[in-house]
Scaffold this motif. Structure first.
Motif, short mmCIF file in Angstrom:
data_model
loop_
_atom_site.label_atom_id
_atom_site.label_comp_id
_atom_site.label_asym_id
_atom_site.label_seq_id
_atom_site.Cartn_x
_atom_site.Cartn_y
_atom_site.Cartn_z
N GLY A 1 0.79 -1.22 0.00
CA GLY A 1 0.00 0.00 0.00
C GLY A 1 0.83 1.27 0.00
O GLY A 1 0.40 2.30 0.52
N GLN A 2 2.01 1.23 -0.60
CA GLN A 2 2.87 2.41 -0.69
C GLN A 2 2.47 3.19 -1.94
O GLN A 2 3.11 3.15 -2.98
CB GLN A 2 4.34 1.97 -0.73
CG GLN A 2 4.76 1.25 0.54
CD GLN A 2 6.11 0.56 0.43
OE1 GLN A 2 6.66 0.42 -0.65
NE2 GLN A 2 6.65 0.13 1.55
N HIS A 3 1.38 3.94 -1.81
CA HIS A 3 0.73 4.52 -2.98
C HIS A 3 1.59 5.57 -3.68
O HIS A 3 1.53 5.72 -4.91
CB HIS A 3 -0.61 5.12 -2.57
CG HIS A 3 -1.53 4.14 -1.90
ND1 HIS A 3 -1.78 2.88 -2.41
CD2 HIS A 3 -2.24 4.22 -0.75
CE1 HIS A 3 -2.62 2.24 -1.62
NE2 HIS A 3 -2.90 3.03 -0.59
N TRP A 4 2.39 6.30 -2.92
CA TRP A 4 3.23 7.32 -3.55
C TRP A 4 4.28 6.68 -4.45
O TRP A 4 4.66 7.25 -5.48
CB TRP A 4 3.87 8.22 -2.51
CG TRP A 4 4.81 7.56 -1.54
CD1 TRP A 4 4.46 6.86 -0.43
CD2 TRP A 4 6.24 7.57 -1.58
NE1 TRP A 4 5.59 6.41 0.23
CE2 TRP A 4 6.69 6.83 -0.46
CE3 TRP A 4 7.18 8.11 -2.45
CZ2 TRP A 4 8.04 6.63 -0.19
CZ3 TRP A 4 8.52 7.92 -2.18
CH2 TRP A 4 8.94 7.19 -1.06
N VAL A 5 4.74 5.47 -4.09
CA VAL A 5 5.69 4.74 -4.94
C VAL A 5 4.97 4.26 -6.20
O VAL A 5 5.50 4.38 -7.32
CB VAL A 5 6.31 3.56 -4.17
CG1 VAL A 5 7.19 2.72 -5.10
CG2 VAL A 5 7.12 4.07 -2.98
N THR A 6 3.78 3.71 -6.03
CA THR A 6 2.99 3.26 -7.18
C THR A 6 2.77 4.40 -8.17
O THR A 6 2.98 4.25 -9.38
CB THR A 6 1.62 2.73 -6.71
OG1 THR A 6 1.83 1.59 -5.86
CG2 THR A 6 0.76 2.32 -7.89
N GLU A 7 2.36 5.53 -7.64
CA GLU A 7 2.06 6.67 -8.51
C GLU A 7 3.29 7.17 -9.26
O GLU A 7 3.22 7.51 -10.45
CB GLU A 7 1.43 7.79 -7.69
CG GLU A 7 0.03 7.45 -7.21
CD GLU A 7 -0.52 8.45 -6.22
OE1 GLU A 7 0.22 9.41 -5.88
OE2 GLU A 7 -1.68 8.28 -5.79
N LYS A 8 4.42 7.21 -8.56
CA LYS A 8 5.64 7.69 -9.21
C LYS A 8 6.09 6.75 -10.31
O LYS A 8 6.42 7.18 -11.43
CB LYS A 8 6.74 7.86 -8.16
CG LYS A 8 8.10 8.23 -8.75
CD LYS A 8 8.04 9.52 -9.56
CE LYS A 8 9.37 9.83 -10.21
NZ LYS A 8 9.27 10.97 -11.16
#
Length: 515
Positions: free
Chosen positions: A90-97
Motif C-alpha cells: 500500500g505504498q501509494h506514492w511509490v505506485t504513482e511515481k
C-alpha cells in the motif's frame, strides 16, 4: 562561480547544506526560500532543508525526490518488482511515481495488471490465453495478486473493475480458496480471503469471495479480522459461518479491549475457557484463558463482566496464576477490585506478592525468586513494553530481579517491543541498560529495523513516536541499512532516515536544532 543545477542525489544534498548555512547566517534569500515551504520560526532540522530543496525541484518531499533519482537507475525488471511491492504494502506514492514515469510498466507481467485493476488488459490476456487466469506469477496466482493488492485504497473508484476481474478469473478456473505459503516450505497457506478482507482491508472483495464459496474457516481471517479498526469484517465472517472455537480470535480481540468484537465472538460460540491448539503454520498459539488475557491486556470491567456472563471460569489457573492474581501482576486494579467484589479473590504466593507490589509502585517491592518464575513471568517486561504508561512498573520489575533483555517467544526483547510500538521514553530507558542493538528476532530484524517496521504497521497510538525511537537507536550506535529506507512505506520515517544519512549525527540525529 555559482553552482550549476543539481542533477544527482549528492548535488541535492550539497544544496541543502548550502541552504542551511546561508539560513543560519541570516541571508535574506535563504530565509525567503525556507519561508516559501516551511515556517522559519519553528525549530529547523536538516530534514527541513532537504524538504525545501525537494519542493524547489518539483517534488512533494525528499523521499519522493530521492526515489525519483533511484528509480531512474533501476532496470525495468527492478522497477516492476518495486511496483509489485508497493501494491502489496500500500505504498501509494511509490505506485504513482513508477506509473507516472512509465505507464507501460504495469504490462510487464499479468500479476501487475491484475493488482492494478486494469480490466481491459486482463480481458485481453485471458482471451488470448485462458490458462493465464490460474498460472502463477512469481509465488502467487492471479487471484492472489488481486486479493493482496491494496490498490483499492488508492483507486476506490475502480472497485467495479476489481470485481469484474475477480469474476473473469474465477470463470476461467481460478479458485476462491487459493492460497500461498508465507514462507517457502510452509504447509499452512495464506488464503485469498485473508488477503482481501484482512491484509488489504478490502471489504467488498472479501464479501465477494465469500459469496463465491470461499471458506471463512481458513485459520487466518477470523483472527486477523479482530485487528482491524472496524468490526465489519469480523461480523461478516461470523455471519458466513466462521467458527471461533479452536481459534485464537477471542484472545486477540481482548488484546485491544474491544467490547464489540469480544461480544460478537462470544455470541458466536467462542469458549472463554478453551485451550487453543498450535497454529497450523507451526507457530505456537496463545493458550491463555480469556479472563487472564483481559486482566493482563488492561481489559475493562465491562469486558470482564461480559466474559463472566458467557461462562469464563473466575477460579481457573493459568501459568500458576488465577485471573485475580494476573490482574494484580499487570496492574489492572479496576478488574482486580471487581473480582474481589464478586468473591473471586485468591491468596497470592510470595512471587505474586512481589509482582503485584511492583505493579502498584511500592518503593520496596522485595526480590523475586527467579528460579520459581515461569517462562511467561520472566517475559513479563515484553508484555508490558507495548503498553503506554508502564515505565515505572517495568523499572520496579527490573529492580526486583527481572532480566531487561529477556525475549518473548518471537525473540523480541523489551527494547524491540517498545520500539515497534513507538514508545520513546521506554526505548530510552532500555537503551540506558546497554542492550545488544544487533540482536535479531525471529522475524530477522534488529532493533532499528523493528522500529521502522512499526512506523508502518504498529497500532496508531497517540503516544507513539517512531522517529524519536529511531533517533535514539541511531544515536546509540545502531547501523542504518539502506534497505530499511527502500522498504519503508512511511514517508515521514523514510525522510528522517534519509536525513540521517545525508548529514552528520549533529545535524540530523541529535537533539540539536537550527534556528
Amino acid at each position: 562561480m555559482s553552482a550549476g543545477p543539481a542533477t544527482s542525489l549528492d548535488d541535492f544534498k550539497k544544496s541543502a547544506r548550502r541552504l542551511r548555512k546561508a539560513f543560519l547566517k541570516g541571508e535574506a534569500g535563504a530565509t525567503d526560500r525556507v519561508s516559501a515551504h516551511i515556517d522559519p520560526a519553528k525549530p529547523l532540522r536538516h530534514a527541513d532543508f532537504l524538504h525545501v530543496i525537494a519542493r524547489e525541484a518539483g517534488h512533494d518531499s525528499w523521499p519522493k525526490l530521492k526515489f525519483t533519482l533511484e528509480a531512474a537507475s533501476l532496470s525495468r525488471e527492478e522497477r516492476a518488482e518495486r511496483l509489485k511491492q508497493a501494491l502489496y504494502f500500500g505504498q501509494h506514492w511509490v505506485t504513482e511515481k513508477l506509473l507516472a514515469d512509465d505507464p507501460t510498466l504495469k504490462d510487464d507481467n499479468f500479476g501487475l495488471q491484475v493488482a492494478l485493476y486494469d480490466l481491459d488488459a486482463v480481458r485481453a490476456v485471458v482471451a488470448a490465453d485462458a490458462a493465464a487466469a490460474t498460472r502463477l506469477v512469481g509465488v502467487r496466482s492471479p487471484i492472489l495478486h488481486l486479493a493482496f493488492s491494496k490498490e483499492i485504497h488508492r483507486r476506490p473508484e475502480r472497485a467495479a473493475d476489481m470485481i469484474a476481474i475477480a469474476e473473469l478469473l474465477v470463470a476461467n478456473g481460478a479458485d476462491v480458496n487459493d492460497g500461498y505459503p508465507e514462507r517457502p516450505g510452509d504447509k499452512h497457506m495464506l488464503s485469498a480471503l485473508y488477503g482481501a478482507l484482512c491484509h488489504a482491508d478490502n471489504f467488498e472483495l472479501g464479501r465477494w469471495l465469500l459469496d463465491q464459496g470461499a471458506s471463512p474457516n481458513d485459520n487466518e481471517s477470523l483472527y486477523h479480522a479482530t485487528e482491524l479498526e472496524h468490526p465489519r469484517a469480523l461480523e461478516l465472517l461470523l455471519k458466513r459461518g466462521a467458527q471461533p472455537d479452536g481459534t485464537n480470535a477471542l484472545p486477540r480481540a481482548l488484546d485491544f479491549d474491544d467490547e464489540i468484537k469480544v461480544r460478537l465472538l462470544l455470541e458466536a460460540g467462542a469458549d472463554p475457557n478453551i485451550t487453543v491448539p498450535d497454529h497450523p503454520s507451526g507457530q505456537p498459539m496463545n493458550t491463555i484463558p480469556s479472563l487472564h488475557q483481559a486482566a493482563r491486556r488492561g481489559g475493562s470491567v465491562k469486558v470482564v463482566e461480559l466474559l463472566l456472563a458467557h461462562g469464563a471460569d473466575p477460579d481457573a489457573v493459568w501459568d500458576g496464576h488465577t485471573g485475580y492474581a494476573m490482574a494484580l501482576i499487570y496492574g489492572n486494579l479496576p478488574v482486580a477490585k471487581y473480582l474481589v467484589e464478586k468473591g473471586h479473590a485468591h491468596k497470592l504466593d510470595r512471587n505474586e506478592q512481589v509482582l503485584a507490589a511492583c505493579a502498584e509502585g511500592k518503593t520496596n517491592p522485595g526480590s523475586l525468586d527467579i528460579a520459581r518464575l515461569s517462562k511467561e513471568d520472566k517475559s513479563l517486561l515484553t508484555r508490558l513494553a507495548f503498553i503506554p504508561g508502564k515505565l515505572e512498573h517495568m523499572k520496579a520489575l527490573i529492580a526486583a530481579g527481572l532480566d531487561p533483555n529477556e525475549p518473548d517467544d518471537m525473540g523480541l526483547p523489551p527494547l524491540q517491543v517498545a520500539g515497534w510500538n513507538g514508545l520513546a521514553d521506554e526505548m530510552a530507558y532500555f537503551l540506558s541498560l546497554g542492550p545488544d542493538l544487533t540482536h535479531k528476532n525471529r522475524f530477522g530484524g534488529d532493533a532499528l529495523d523493528t522500529v521502522v517496521h512499526g512506523s508502518e504497521f504498529a497500532p496508531k497510538r497517540r503516544e507513539a513516536d517512531h522517529i524519536a525511537c529511531a533517533r535514539l537507536l541511531l544515536e546509540a550506535g545502531s547501523l542504518l541499512d539502506p534497505r530499511y529506507i527502500s522498504g519503508c512505506g512511511n514517508e515521514e520515517m523514510a525522510q528522517f532516515l534519509e536525513d540521517w544519512l545525508a548529514g552528520s549525527a549533529d545535524e540530523a540525529g541529535s537533539p540539536a536544532i537550527f534556528r
